[in-house]
Write a protein that holds these residues in place. Structure first.
Motif, PDB file in Angstrom:
ATOM      1  N   ASP A 200     -24.877 -32.526  53.389  1.00 54.56           N
ATOM      2  CA  ASP A 200     -25.811 -31.514  52.905  1.00 54.56           C
ATOM      3  C   ASP A 200     -25.268 -30.115  53.234  1.00 54.56           C
ATOM      4  O   ASP A 200     -24.208 -29.992  53.876  1.00 54.56           O
ATOM      5  CB  ASP A 200     -27.210 -31.764  53.469  1.00 54.56           C
TER       6      ASP A 200
ATOM      7  N   ASN B 141     -25.849 -28.066  55.426  1.00 56.18           N
ATOM      8  CA  ASN B 141     -25.697 -27.805  56.857  1.00 56.18           C
ATOM      9  C   ASN B 141     -24.670 -28.709  57.519  1.00 56.18           C
ATOM     10  O   ASN B 141     -24.467 -28.644  58.728  1.00 56.18           O
ATOM     11  CB  ASN B 141     -27.050 -27.976  57.564  1.00 56.18           C
TER      12      ASN B 141
ATOM     13  N   MET C  99     -24.809 -32.133  57.522  1.00 54.56           N
ATOM     14  CA  MET C  99     -25.335 -33.432  57.915  1.00 54.56           C
ATOM     15  C   MET C  99     -24.846 -34.491  56.929  1.00 54.56           C
ATOM     16  O   MET C  99     -24.924 -34.303  55.712  1.00 54.56           O
ATOM     17  CB  MET C  99     -26.857 -33.423  57.961  1.00 54.56           C
TER      18      MET C  99
ATOM     19  N   VAL D 186     -34.946 -35.045  61.554  1.00 51.18           N
ATOM     20  CA  VAL D 186     -33.697 -34.440  61.997  1.00 51.18           C
ATOM     21  C   VAL D 186     -33.907 -32.942  62.196  1.00 51.18           C
ATOM     22  O   VAL D 186     -34.831 -32.337  61.642  1.00 51.18           O
ATOM     23  CB  VAL D 186     -32.559 -34.688  60.990  1.00 51.18           C
TER      24      VAL D 186
ATOM     25  N   SER E 195     -32.686 -29.036  61.701  1.00 50.46           N
ATOM     26  CA  SER E 195     -32.004 -28.265  60.667  1.00 50.46           C
ATOM     27  C   SER E 195     -32.084 -26.785  61.022  1.00 50.46           C
ATOM     28  O   SER E 195     -33.136 -26.304  61.452  1.00 50.46           O
ATOM     29  CB  SER E 195     -32.657 -28.490  59.299  1.00 50.46           C
TER      30      SER E 195
ATOM     31  N   ASP F  31     -32.054 -24.537  58.797  1.00 56.34           N
ATOM     32  CA  ASP F  31     -32.744 -23.943  57.654  1.00 56.34           C
ATOM     33  C   ASP F  31     -33.662 -25.004  57.060  1.00 56.34           C
ATOM     34  O   ASP F  31     -33.283 -25.738  56.148  1.00 56.34           O
ATOM     35  CB  ASP F  31     -31.716 -23.453  56.626  1.00 56.34           C
ATOM     36  N   VAL F  32     -34.874 -25.073  57.595  1.00 56.94           N
ATOM     37  CA  VAL F  32     -35.786 -26.156  57.237  1.00 56.94           C
ATOM     38  C   VAL F  32     -36.095 -26.161  55.742  1.00 56.94           C
ATOM     39  O   VAL F  32     -35.975 -27.192  55.065  1.00 56.94           O
ATOM     40  CB  VAL F  32     -37.081 -26.062  58.073  1.00 56.94           C
TER      41      VAL F  32
ATOM     42  N   SER G  71     -33.166 -27.137  53.687  1.00 54.02           N
ATOM     43  CA  SER G  71     -32.977 -28.591  53.685  1.00 54.02           C
ATOM     44  C   SER G  71     -33.928 -29.258  52.706  1.00 54.02           C
ATOM     45  O   SER G  71     -33.550 -30.182  51.975  1.00 54.02           O
ATOM     46  CB  SER G  71     -33.180 -29.154  55.095  1.00 54.02           C
TER      47      SER G  71
ATOM     48  N   PHE H  54     -37.851 -32.476  58.788  1.00 50.61           N
ATOM     49  CA  PHE H  54     -36.936 -31.500  59.366  1.00 50.61           C
ATOM     50  C   PHE H  54     -37.679 -30.600  60.348  1.00 50.61           C
ATOM     51  O   PHE H  54     -38.789 -30.146  60.065  1.00 50.61           O
ATOM     52  CB  PHE H  54     -36.322 -30.628  58.259  1.00 50.61           C
TER      53      PHE H  54
ATOM     54  N   LYS I 130     -36.994 -27.110  62.941  1.00 50.27           N
ATOM     55  CA  LYS I 130     -36.096 -25.961  63.049  1.00 50.27           C
ATOM     56  C   LYS I 130     -35.337 -25.973  64.372  1.00 50.27           C
ATOM     57  O   LYS I 130     -35.900 -26.213  65.443  1.00 50.27           O
ATOM     58  CB  LYS I 130     -36.886 -24.657  62.925  1.00 50.27           C
TER      59      LYS I 130
ATOM     60  N   VAL J  51     -27.745 -28.897  63.352  1.00 51.56           N
ATOM     61  CA  VAL J  51     -28.136 -30.255  62.952  1.00 51.56           C
ATOM     62  C   VAL J  51     -28.249 -31.144  64.190  1.00 51.56           C
ATOM     63  O   VAL J  51     -27.541 -30.952  65.181  1.00 51.56           O
ATOM     64  CB  VAL J  51     -27.091 -30.815  61.963  1.00 51.56           C
TER      65      VAL J  51
ATOM     66  N   ASN K  53     -33.188 -29.489  70.805  1.00 44.28           N
ATOM     67  CA  ASN K  53     -32.033 -30.175  70.234  1.00 44.28           C
ATOM     68  C   ASN K  53     -30.892 -30.178  71.244  1.00 44.28           C
ATOM     69  O   ASN K  53     -30.110 -29.235  71.328  1.00 44.28           O
ATOM     70  CB  ASN K  53     -31.594 -29.477  68.942  1.00 44.28           C
TER      71      ASN K  53
END
Length: 315
Positions: free
Chosen positions: A100, A102, A104, A159, A161, A163-164, A167, A203, A205, A209, A303
């Motif tokens: 993706d 980002n 992932m 997961v 991200s 940039d929620v 995504s 997702f 924030k 990732v 994270n």
């Protein structure tokens, strides 16, 4: 062109034996081949969690999703900001492998759907004012008569991200999913567009990732509570629950895994039969995590995969 359901989660981990113990304590069945542990729900013919051993730290390797029209997805991915990639070393070059925007990694395959789940012999029933549905029997058995909690299927994966909403845009545009609901740009939930749980991939924030949690359905709220307490007693780590989410409506209990991410038991998830008839809601942050439940752990949305200095080390 659409994602239909979540298939599995693959993690790199530093200690395979520790990971196997945690997930089998949670009720999954393990098969080990060298440095790879395959974990699945009892009675299923496919993996739900794969652990790749021998790495310095826990890290998300990829998520796997069941989809149709892979050619359509392959055509849509580049214009949506993603990249078609070769299968990583050690994995079959089947289906479609995608990064993706980002970075992932996502594996999409046209795997057959899972068999329909069988209803419990005694369905969960609540006596309410003016609505008595259980008479001349107790709702609860003695504790010793309940077997250990047994996950029925993997429901969803959450997961991290950076940039929620970006995504969400990729998953809806390139992978044919739908936005179910979100809370500002901090957390968002995507579903399949037909006959879907409220969320399949979600997702949260973060600066980068990473893996937050994997969620497994059990029969009813009582099993969520029993399973959560039993796994917490074995893991001796953090937990959050028993509670109920606003977004998705499901009952939950989360137990922290050996590396700071989470395992969720859930029951009673909202169902979206046709996304075109569903209206997504932008919730306030007060509803982003729960309608009710205990205090949220301070590191529930931390994270550890991007915070090398604060890597998880709780005993």
């Amino acid at each position: 062109m659409a994602v239909l359901s979540a298939m599995s989660l693959t993690l790199e981990v530093p200690d395979l034996d520790v990971g196997i113990k945690f997930y089998t304590d949670a009720g999954l069945v393990a098969t080990v081949e060298g440095d790879v542990a395959h974990l699945r729900c009892d009675g299923q013919d496919r993996d739900s969690v794969l652990l790749l051993g021998g790495f310095p730290q826990k890290r998300l390797h990829h998520i796997s999703l069941r989809a149709d029209d892979l050619d359509g997805i392959a055509a849509a991915v580049p214009s949506a900001g993603g990249t078609l990639v070769a299968a990583p070393e050690g994995f079959e070059d089947n289906g479609l492998w995608v990064e993706d925007p980002n970075g992932m990694l996502i594996h999409l395959s046209e795997h057959p759907s899972d068999p329909e789940l069988t209803a419990a012999e005694t369905p969960f029933a609540i006596n309410a004012p003016g609505h008595v549905v259980r008479s001349r029997r107790s709702a609860m058995l003695p504790q010793r008569q309940y077997p250990p909690a047994k996950p029925l299927r993997l429901g969803h994966i959450l997961v991290f991200s950076p940039d929620v909403m970006g995504s969400v845009e990729f998953f809806t545009t390139a992978l044919g999913m739908g936005l179910a609901d979100h809370a500002q740009d901090v957390i968002a939930f995507t579903c399949a567009t037909k006959n879907s749980d409220h969320h399949v991939v979600a997702f949260a924030k973060s600066p980068g990732v990473g893996f937050h949690h994997v969620s497994f359905q059990v029969h009813d709220p009582d099993e969520v509570g029993r399973g959560g307490r039993a796994l917490l007693a074995k893991s001796q780590r953090g937990d959050w629950g028993f509670g109920r989410h606003t977004i998705g409506s499901n009952f939950f209990h989360y137990i922290q895994d050996p590396w700071g991410s989470w395992f969720e038991y859930f029951s009673d998830m909202d169902h979206i039969d046709d996304h075109s008839l569903w209206t997504p809601t932008n919730y306030g942050m007060e509803d982003s995590l729960a309608s009710w439940g205990p205090e949220v752990p301070k590191d529930f949305v931390h994270n550890y995969e991007v915070d090398r200095e604060g890597s998880f080390a709780r005993a």
